[in-house]
Design a protein around this motif. Structure first.
Motif, PDB file in Angstrom:
ATOM      1  N   ILE A 168      -8.928   0.541  -4.176  1.00 57.07           N
ATOM      2  CA  ILE A 168      -9.397   1.482  -5.196  1.00 57.07           C
ATOM      3  C   ILE A 168     -10.347   2.502  -4.581  1.00 57.07           C
ATOM      4  CG2 ILE A 168     -10.872   1.670  -7.248  1.00 57.07           C
ATOM      5  CD1 ILE A 168      -9.611  -0.972  -8.199  1.00 57.07           C
ATOM      6  N   ARG A 169     -11.245   2.001  -3.730  1.00 56.69           N
ATOM      7  CA  ARG A 169     -12.228   2.889  -3.120  1.00 56.69           C
ATOM      8  C   ARG A 169     -11.577   3.840  -2.109  1.00 56.69           C
ATOM      9  NH1 ARG A 169     -15.249  -0.747  -1.733  1.00 56.69           N
ATOM     10  NH2 ARG A 169     -14.646  -1.035   0.427  1.00 56.69           N
ATOM     11  N   GLN A 170     -10.742   3.289  -1.211  1.00 58.18           N
ATOM     12  CA  GLN A 170     -10.162   4.107  -0.146  1.00 58.18           C
ATOM     13  C   GLN A 170      -9.121   5.087  -0.667  1.00 58.18           C
ATOM     14  OE1 GLN A 170      -8.758   1.266   2.745  1.00 58.18           O
ATOM     15  NE2 GLN A 170     -10.795   0.950   3.633  1.00 58.18           N
ATOM     16  N   ALA A 171      -8.344   4.659  -1.662  1.00 60.70           N
ATOM     17  CA  ALA A 171      -7.311   5.538  -2.218  1.00 60.70           C
ATOM     18  C   ALA A 171      -7.873   6.475  -3.272  1.00 60.70           C
ATOM     19  CB  ALA A 171      -6.184   4.706  -2.818  1.00 60.70           C
ATOM     20  N   ARG A 172      -9.168   6.339  -3.550  1.00 60.89           N
ATOM     21  CA  ARG A 172      -9.822   7.175  -4.552  1.00 60.89           C
ATOM     22  C   ARG A 172      -9.087   7.131  -5.896  1.00 60.89           C
ATOM     23  NH1 ARG A 172     -13.749  10.418  -2.358  1.00 60.89           N
ATOM     24  NH2 ARG A 172     -13.769  10.590  -0.086  1.00 60.89           N
ATOM     25  N   ILE A 173      -8.692   5.923  -6.267  1.00 58.12           N
ATOM     26  CA  ILE A 173      -8.039   5.750  -7.565  1.00 58.12           C
ATOM     27  C   ILE A 173      -9.045   6.082  -8.658  1.00 58.12           C
ATOM     28  CG2 ILE A 173      -7.044   4.059  -9.154  1.00 58.12           C
ATOM     29  CD1 ILE A 173      -5.901   2.635  -6.716  1.00 58.12           C
TER      30      ILE A 173
END
Length: 412
Positions: A163-168
């Motif tokens: 969630i954090r890395q993919a900027r969901i």
């Protein structure tokens, strides 16, 4: 009861009732799952320390949300996070504008839909939302998935990292997004309900009515949002028909009562009528039923019988035959075998059950089912061994005790 103990009970009750709402509200405000979850945990820890001394606030949920919001603001300030998050946080504290609620006007349900983002693997979606919405611990979730605790902990951590890395984005889903995400949402609600129906860990009662009630409430919202979705209706019907039996499932002393021994006059007729109506509506639609609709239909058969001897087991087997096509899992095969035993006898069912041992060796209902079939065949020694294994694996003390009582009825 002392004021301190009353305050402690109030904190536990608030955790069960408010955890998901607080996390959902903070996630919407700050757009950061870690910030929301940690701030909520700090707020509940503060309640544990302060409520016994200061008294339980008149609006516990509002107190927890305000406290958690301030904790989040403090953390963002300490860590030097982006200015816009701090500005948004202060806007919330001072009554500033909030994000529009969009298609889902409920913090907990919005949180479920958010965590069921298509970018996450299905098992990660379910595990993460069980943690956030149901407030289940990692061990409880691991038992629900039949995996090791460390495996489940890693799965939840990876989901947060994704969630954090993919900027969901933590945004309210639009109406167009809802059908794409509904299967994951239903899976989550089903597992939350199951944990309430029969708690999986020690230190709790045999059932958690707060979880079943919350799962039903959210299922009603999903049904309202997607009135044409057959599985949303099916899951709601399934929950209602199972919940209807709860008054007869536990004795005053906390002992579990199996379906065949329950006082059916204690079942909730209103919930049964509503569940049956939903099942009939889906049958009348002419659309092929899905998994939850078939499970609801099976429970409709059980709740239609005024006595266990009147159960139409042939119809139950026929419904399981359809379910196996949609969900060829060993758990479904095990449940089908229970019905087969009533139609074709325990020997036929036992042959099916024995073939499932490799997949279900660590699943206590497998050993409990096998023990009952062996008992009916007069193989008491083998039945006792199977009951011993079921008792050993059962996470719920009340269920373990019920299995032990059945074992102790066997001949020495």
């Amino acid at each position: 009861m002392t004021e301190a103990s009353e305050a402690a009970e109030a904190v536990v009750r608030a955790y069960r009732e408010e955890w998901a709402r607080v996390v959902g509200a903070l996630t919407r405000r700050f757009g950061d799952l870690d910030v929301a979850e940690e701030a909520a945990a700090e707020a509940f820890a503060t309640a544990v320390a302060r409520w016994p001394a200061d008294g339980v606030p008149s609006r516990p949920g509002a107190w927890l949300t305000t406290t958690a919001t301030r904790k989040a603001v403090d953390r963002l300030r300490r860590e030097g996070r982006r200015a816009e998050k701090q500005a948004a946080a202060w806007a919330e504290l001072t009554g500033g504008p909030t994000e529009p609620v969009g298609a889902v006007d409920d913090d907990r349900l919005r949180l479920i839909f958010t965590c069921c983002h298509p970018a996450l693997a299905p098992e990660a979606r379910v595990a993460l939302t069980l943690r956030l919405v149901g407030g289940l611990t990692v061990p409880e979730i691991a038992r629900a998935f039949l995996v090791q605790e460390t495996t489940m902990g890693q799965r939840i951590t990876r989901a947060k990292t994704k969630i954090r890395q993919a900027r969901i984005p933590y945004r309210v889903p639009s109406a167009a997004d809802l059908p794409e995400r509904v299967s994951g949402v239903l899976a989550v609600l089903f597992l939350v309900f199951n944990e309430g129906y029969l708690t999986s860990g020690p230190g709790t009662g045999p059932v958690r009515p707060d979880l079943t009630a919350e799962a039903i409430r959210l299922a009603r919202l999903v049904r309202t949002l997607l009135p044409q979705d057959g599985e949303a209706a099916g899951l709601l019907a399934l929950m209602l028909l199972v919940e209807a039996r709860r008054p007869a499932r536990v004795t005053a002393g906390g002992d579990l009562v199996t379906l065949d021994e329950q006082d059916r006059t204690a079942w909730d007729p209103g919930l049964i009528a509503e569940g049956h109506r939903l099942v009939r509506e889906r049958l009348d639609s002419g659309v092929a039923p899905g998994r939850y609709q078939l499970l609801a239909a099976i429970n409709a058969v059980h709740t239609s019988a005024r006595d266990v001897r009147q159960t139409d087991w042939s119809q139950v087997v026929a419904l399981y035959d359809q379910l196996v096509v949609l969900d060829p899992s060993p758990v479904v095969a095990l449940n089908r075998a229970v019905a087969v035993a009533e139609v074709d006898g325990p020997q036929v069912a036992l042959a099916t059950v024995d073939r499932l041992e490799g997949a279900l060796a660590g699943y206590h209902p497998f050993h409990a089912t096998r023990a009952e079939l062996l008992r009916r065949l007069g193989r008491d020694r083998a039945a006792r061994e199977a009951y011993d294994r079921a008792v050993e694996l059962a996470g719920n003390p009340a269920e373990a005790a019920a299995l032990a009582r059945r074992r102790d009825r066997l001949a020495p």
